[in-house]
Enzyme design. Sequence first.
Site, short mmCIF file in Angstrom:
data_model
loop_
_atom_site.label_atom_id
_atom_site.label_comp_id
_atom_site.label_asym_id
_atom_site.label_seq_id
_atom_site.Cartn_x
_atom_site.Cartn_y
_atom_site.Cartn_z
CG ASP A 1 -7.88 4.76 7.05
OD1 ASP A 1 -7.35 5.56 7.83
OD2 ASP A 1 -8.49 5.13 6.02
N GLY B 1 -0.40 4.45 0.40
CA GLY B 1 -1.16 5.57 0.94
C GLY B 1 -0.34 6.37 1.93
CG PHE B 2 -2.04 9.82 3.86
CD1 PHE B 2 -1.39 10.98 3.46
CD2 PHE B 2 -3.39 9.69 3.58
CE1 PHE B 2 -2.06 11.98 2.77
CE2 PHE B 2 -4.07 10.68 2.89
CZ PHE B 2 -3.41 11.83 2.48
N GLY B 3 0.15 6.02 5.13
CA GLY B 3 0.95 5.21 6.04
C GLY B 3 2.15 4.60 5.35
N GLY C 1 0.81 -1.21 0.00
CA GLY C 1 0.00 0.00 0.00
C GLY C 1 0.85 1.26 0.00
CB ALA D 1 -4.38 12.01 6.34
CD GLN D 2 -1.47 14.86 10.63
OE1 GLN D 2 -0.59 14.48 11.38
NE2 GLN D 2 -1.21 15.50 9.50
CB VAL E 1 -0.68 -8.19 -2.06
CG1 VAL E 1 -0.47 -9.22 -0.97
CG2 VAL E 1 0.59 -7.39 -2.29
CD GLU F 1 -14.40 18.21 3.68
OE1 GLU F 1 -13.72 18.75 4.58
OE2 GLU F 1 -13.97 17.29 2.97
#
Length: 448
Positions: A311, A25-27, A23, A330-331, A91, A182
């Site tokens: 997540d 993503g952010f992590g 992955g 995200a944080q 994967v 949003e």
Amino acid sequence: MLEFDKLSLNIPATTKKRVVIIGGGFGGLNVALNLDSRDFQVVMFDKQNYHAFWPLLYQVATAGLEPDSIAEPLRKVFTDQDDFHFRLVRVTGVDSAAKTVKTLIGDLSYDYLVVATGSKSNFFGNAQVQKYAFPLKQMTDALNLRSQLLQCFEQASITKDPEIRQSLLNFVIVGGGPTGVEMAGSIAEMRKHVLPNDYPGLDFSKMNIYLVEGLDRVLPPMDPESSKAAHTYLDELGVEVKLKTLVDTYDGQTVILKSGEQIRSQTLIWAAGVTGALIDGIPAESVERGRVLVDQFNQIQGLTDVFAIGDLAYMKGGDPDFPNGHPGVAQPAIQQGERLAKNLGQLVRNREMEPFRYFNKGNLAIVGRNRAVADLPRNLHLKGFLAWATWLFVHIFYLIGFRNKLVVLSNWIYRFFTYQRGTRLIIRPFVRKEDVQAQEFLVKNEMV
């Protein structure tokens, strides 16, 4: 077309410790960026070749930004990083006993494995809704939704049937969290400032935007005063908010609520929840509430040298400030990625790892121009212009790539002065497989 039996992962052998990251993503991105290439060979697997800034995905869906302005190729991000290897491959599973990752084109051994597959839309077992609703978790989802929105306006402008026209102009958004709020605000601003100029023959006073939330307020994770302010902003923009309301079913034409109320709509946007994107090989006893149980070092419970972040990770009781796990934003993923990279460096030096502690930098949500709410550290709460300006700064700051920052900022400045959205393009017309009439229409008009 390449034959699978002639493909291989083609990862060079190494004497260093190999970290495999599933992955980008952010992590996963922040683990890879913070690992020392002198100690580790880093291999990243992902089904897409880019890292995307998902908090701005709704702006792609509502024609505010182009997809490439919120995404950066993963290979470009790691151009200057030695011994980093990216492979565009799916994967299929993990064999923790053999310390091997399985993919469609071969297996790869690892010393340390980081599972950062993120989350996917959670339809809570409602297969009918899942079949017809529009999720918003991937770039393809945003492009499909953008096409759907624009096609609804185009079709509404040419249909003679008032009932069909109304169903095309009714939009139902399920989920009152940041994404739902949003999205509702963005569509409402399109209705007010953009669409009347594009479609002068349509009466947009009849266009309805419904926001459906099962709890008693919008933005449940935020401070009650922030929720109240966001609700007020939605009311000002003409969004009809339905609280303590659940969706029963949807057939692509009619939304049926648990209360029995029916809303004729051809667009149901699903922002009601997520669940972890699990992979085969993680023991069932290590999964709870759709997420993977991890300890205070993000190591998956019951496994050795296998970590989960972002997540997907459920640090139940591991962080005293967040005993029920961290929020799926995200944080936490960014901070977990940074801490895990440091801890892996500690492991190769036979030093003790440090437990993860999440520092909550705040929660933000934007409803429209000069309409936003912010919960910041030290119990500071902002709303209106100050929250809106904070939201803009934070999102520009965390975008990957200087070009993306410049493009997004210039787009926002342009929209601020003109109210225009320059990406109202139906590049890839969307049509459900079940909608035979729509398919025939697209074919006859040579749109596909």
